[in-house]
Design a protein around this motif. Structure first.
Motif, PDB file in Angstrom:
ATOM      1  N   LEU A  34      99.679  70.995   5.582  1.00 15.80           N
ATOM      2  CA  LEU A  34      99.838  72.449   5.998  1.00 15.80           C
ATOM      3  C   LEU A  34     101.426  71.851   5.436  1.00 15.80           C
ATOM      4  O   LEU A  34     102.405  72.842   5.093  1.00 15.80           O
ATOM      5  CB  LEU A  34      99.867  73.004   6.993  1.00 15.80           C
ATOM      6  CG  LEU A  34     100.745  74.197   7.101  1.00 15.80           C
ATOM      7  CD1 LEU A  34     100.009  75.074   6.482  1.00 15.80           C
ATOM      8  CD2 LEU A  34      99.922  74.437   8.301  1.00 15.80           C
ATOM      9  N   LEU A  35     101.906  70.891   6.401  1.00 12.20           N
ATOM     10  CA  LEU A  35     103.223  70.385   6.217  1.00 12.20           C
ATOM     11  C   LEU A  35     104.188  69.820   4.956  1.00 12.20           C
ATOM     12  O   LEU A  35     105.284  70.650   4.411  1.00 12.20           O
ATOM     13  CB  LEU A  35     103.377  69.301   7.095  1.00 12.20           C
ATOM     14  CG  LEU A  35     103.373  69.391   8.477  1.00 12.20           C
ATOM     15  CD1 LEU A  35     103.806  68.216   9.141  1.00 12.20           C
ATOM     16  CD2 LEU A  35     104.627  70.244   9.698  1.00 12.20           C
ATOM     17  N   GLU A  36     103.068  69.657   4.182  1.00 10.00           N
ATOM     18  CA  GLU A  36     103.495  69.638   1.952  1.00 10.00           C
ATOM     19  C   GLU A  36     104.518  71.097   1.838  1.00 10.00           C
ATOM     20  O   GLU A  36     104.966  71.033   1.196  1.00 10.00           O
ATOM     21  CB  GLU A  36     102.427  68.462   1.499  1.00 10.00           C
ATOM     22  CG  GLU A  36     102.740  68.159   0.665  1.00 10.00           C
ATOM     23  CD  GLU A  36     103.951  67.079   0.592  1.00 10.00           C
ATOM     24  OE1 GLU A  36     104.603  67.338  -0.848  1.00 10.00           O
ATOM     25  OE2 GLU A  36     103.654  65.732   0.766  1.00 10.00           O
ATOM     26  N   GLU A  37     102.961  72.001   1.790  1.00  6.89           N
ATOM     27  CA  GLU A  37     102.897  73.330   1.719  1.00  6.89           C
ATOM     28  C   GLU A  37     104.264  73.813   2.464  1.00  6.89           C
ATOM     29  O   GLU A  37     105.138  74.500   1.324  1.00  6.89           O
ATOM     30  CB  GLU A  37     101.940  74.019   2.195  1.00  6.89           C
ATOM     31  CG  GLU A  37     101.383  74.941   1.622  1.00  6.89           C
ATOM     32  CD  GLU A  37     100.125  75.605   1.587  1.00  6.89           C
ATOM     33  OE1 GLU A  37     100.193  77.148   1.685  1.00  6.89           O
ATOM     34  OE2 GLU A  37      99.656  74.776   2.066  1.00  6.89           O
ATOM     35  N   ILE A  38     104.499  73.905   3.066  1.00 16.27           N
ATOM     36  CA  ILE A  38     105.421  74.318   3.648  1.00 16.27           C
ATOM     37  C   ILE A  38     106.864  73.311   2.722  1.00 16.27           C
ATOM     38  O   ILE A  38     108.388  74.671   3.103  1.00 16.27           O
ATOM     39  CB  ILE A  38     106.592  73.599   5.496  1.00 16.27           C
ATOM     40  CG1 ILE A  38     105.668  74.887   6.228  1.00 16.27           C
ATOM     41  CG2 ILE A  38     107.141  74.692   6.181  1.00 16.27           C
ATOM     42  CD1 ILE A  38     104.778  75.117   7.318  1.00 16.27           C
ATOM     43  N   LEU A  59     105.734  63.641   8.864  1.00 19.71           N
ATOM     44  CA  LEU A  59     106.883  64.788   8.448  1.00 19.71           C
ATOM     45  C   LEU A  59     107.443  64.679   7.550  1.00 19.71           C
ATOM     46  O   LEU A  59     108.493  64.635   6.561  1.00 19.71           O
ATOM     47  CB  LEU A  59     107.948  63.893   9.702  1.00 19.71           C
ATOM     48  CG  LEU A  59     108.076  64.980  10.557  1.00 19.71           C
ATOM     49  CD1 LEU A  59     107.312  65.804  11.529  1.00 19.71           C
ATOM     50  CD2 LEU A  59     109.012  64.825  11.496  1.00 19.71           C
ATOM     51  N   LEU A  60     106.818  63.597   6.528  1.00 16.68           N
ATOM     52  CA  LEU A  60     106.708  62.553   5.352  1.00 16.68           C
ATOM     53  C   LEU A  60     107.628  63.725   4.224  1.00 16.68           C
ATOM     54  O   LEU A  60     108.073  63.211   3.051  1.00 16.68           O
ATOM     55  CB  LEU A  60     106.404  61.384   4.712  1.00 16.68           C
ATOM     56  CG  LEU A  60     105.980  59.769   5.162  1.00 16.68           C
ATOM     57  CD1 LEU A  60     105.025  58.934   5.617  1.00 16.68           C
ATOM     58  CD2 LEU A  60     107.557  58.929   5.429  1.00 16.68           C
ATOM     59  N   PRO A  61     106.841  64.594   4.340  1.00 18.45           N
ATOM     60  CA  PRO A  61     107.171  65.658   2.989  1.00 18.45           C
ATOM     61  C   PRO A  61     108.361  66.552   3.184  1.00 18.45           C
ATOM     62  O   PRO A  61     108.988  66.685   1.601  1.00 18.45           O
ATOM     63  CB  PRO A  61     106.062  66.779   3.302  1.00 18.45           C
ATOM     64  CG  PRO A  61     104.712  66.270   3.806  1.00 18.45           C
ATOM     65  CD  PRO A  61     105.321  64.418   4.797  1.00 18.45           C
ATOM     66  N   PHE A  62     109.278  65.850   4.795  1.00 16.30           N
ATOM     67  CA  PHE A  62     110.029  67.188   4.473  1.00 16.30           C
ATOM     68  C   PHE A  62     111.053  65.724   3.920  1.00 16.30           C
ATOM     69  O   PHE A  62     112.377  65.837   3.368  1.00 16.30           O
ATOM     70  CB  PHE A  62     110.464  67.033   5.646  1.00 16.30           C
ATOM     71  CG  PHE A  62     109.560  68.115   6.148  1.00 16.30           C
ATOM     72  CD1 PHE A  62     110.083  69.540   5.639  1.00 16.30           C
ATOM     73  CD2 PHE A  62     108.459  67.836   6.756  1.00 16.30           C
ATOM     74  CE1 PHE A  62     109.288  70.761   6.221  1.00 16.30           C
ATOM     75  CE2 PHE A  62     107.625  69.269   7.286  1.00 16.30           C
ATOM     76  CZ  PHE A  62     108.020  70.407   6.934  1.00 16.30           C
ATOM     77  N   LEU A  63     110.554  64.550   4.047  1.00 17.86           N
ATOM     78  CA  LEU A  63     111.619  63.215   3.205  1.00 17.86           C
ATOM     79  C   LEU A  63     111.663  63.058   1.919  1.00 17.86           C
ATOM     80  O   LEU A  63     112.840  63.138   0.999  1.00 17.86           O
ATOM     81  CB  LEU A  63     111.455  62.059   3.734  1.00 17.86           C
ATOM     82  CG  LEU A  63     111.211  61.333   5.749  1.00 17.86           C
ATOM     83  CD1 LEU A  63     111.150  60.002   5.040  1.00 17.86           C
ATOM     84  CD2 LEU A  63     112.769  62.138   5.684  1.00 17.86           C
ATOM     85  N   ARG A  64     110.250  63.261   1.489  1.00 19.65           N
ATOM     86  CA  ARG A  64     109.964  63.514   0.008  1.00 19.65           C
ATOM     87  C   ARG A  64     111.130  64.573  -0.344  1.00 19.65           C
ATOM     88  O   ARG A  64     111.266  64.767  -1.990  1.00 19.65           O
ATOM     89  CB  ARG A  64     108.616  63.640   0.011  1.00 19.65           C
ATOM     90  CG  ARG A  64     108.338  62.404   0.328  1.00 19.65           C
ATOM     91  CD  ARG A  64     107.046  62.374  -0.433  1.00 19.65           C
ATOM     92  NE  ARG A  64     105.833  63.436   0.171  1.00 19.65           N
ATOM     93  CZ  ARG A  64     104.858  62.351   0.800  1.00 19.65           C
ATOM     94  NH1 ARG A  64     104.817  61.281   1.149  1.00 19.65           N
ATOM     95  NH2 ARG A  64     104.223  63.498   1.398  1.00 19.65           N
TER      96      ARG A  64
END
Length: 297
Positions: free
Chosen positions: A153-157, A181-186
């Motif tokens: 879901l965090l990746e989706e956000i 939280l890695l999706p936000f780094l990417r």
């Protein structure tokens, strides 16, 4: 309360059950103390602090249609929080968090946020249905997000068109969930609020100073990173510069919720137009006041 909130708080809204003892505790300790139950969860803790700073937060979360959930949301409304957009489940119970704290800090904690995880993207419906925003008219205000959401879901956000214009402020729920939280780094999006241990997990290394951790998080893709280290120096970094500040020295009486207080105080201070250095200093002061017991739970 107006129809438009000042900020959205997305994540865990649950009951905290916290045991606190005035003595030093080790594994297996059995000591006298106090056990309390109070509204909690990262998103809710942040929202309550934002309300104390004069902001109007709205909650996006999952809460059961059980007596515990009804009581919890009633208390949230009493704090001045908007609960209209909370997803209410008929078959999922209200989540809980249990922690034990001693004079030497947090001893152990268990977060039972399975209902939030099971609800998944259902909690984001108001951002896509037009209630708070939609793809062609995305929500453009600040959003505080906590790491109790699943990494999916965090990746989706991080890539959701309905959140493309939002000012994302993200914090892990605990070191054990820091990697979420890695999706936000990417994606190179958002402002991360982490402690030194969480920064090390995200960067797969160990840090001795918050400044080094904040700089490396930005090198790894973070748009902005704020790193705290208990009573030691804290840092606020972007790809262009890093500023630091020392927290006030206080007697620590509690630790659960300190990071949430820091994050909320920082967001509220910047919302009033404060410069980065002032916002960092005031947020550290608010967190120090909280851990000293001067701020109500």
């Amino acid at each position: 309360m107006t129809d438009t909130p000042d900020i959205l708080c997305i994540g865990s809204v649950l009951w905290d059950v916290i045991g606190r003892a005035p003595s030093h505790m080790e594994k297996g300790a059995d000591v006298p103390g106090r056990i309390i139950r109070l509204p909690g969860g990262v998103a809710l803790n942040i929202a309550m602090t934002l309300a104390r700073f004069g902001m109007r937060p709205a909650l996006l979360s999952a809460v059961g249609r059980d007596p515990e959930g009804n009581e919890l949301l009633a208390q949230c409304r009493g704090f001045g929080l908007e609960t209209l957009h909370v997803y209410r489940s008929e078959d999922l119970p209200t989540d809980r968090y249990m922690a034990v704290e001693g004079a030497n800090g947090l001893i152990a904690a268990i977060a039972d946020a399975h209902s939030l995880e099971a609800a998944g993207a259902k909690i984001l419906r108001p951002l896509r249905s037009g209630a708070l925003g939609e793809k062609d008219a995305p929500y453009a205000g600040p959003i505080a997000i906590d790491g109790n959401l699943t990494e999916r879901l965090l990746e989706e956000i991080a890539h959701d068109p309905s959140l493309a214009a939002a000012d994302l402020r993200i914090a892990p729920a605990s070191p054990g969930k820091a990697e979420r939280l890695l999706p936000f780094l990417r994606a190179g999006r958002g402002t991360l609020y982490v402690n030194l241990e969480e920064a090390g997990i995200l960067c797969q290394t160990r840090f001795d100073r918050a400044e080094d951790a904040a700089r490396m998080l930005c090198e790894r893709g973070a748009a902005r990173a704020l790193v705290t280290d208990g009573s030691n120096m804290a840092a606020d970094a972007t790809s262009e510069e890093c500023i630091t500040a020392d927290p006030p020295r206080v007697l620590v009486t509690r630790v659960t919720g300190a990071g949430d207080t820091f994050m909320a105080a920082h967001i509220a201070t910047e919302a009033r137009g404060a410069a980065r250095a002032d916002a960092l200093t005031r947020a550290l002061a608010a967190a120090a006041q909280y851990v000293s017991g001067e701020t109500p739970s």
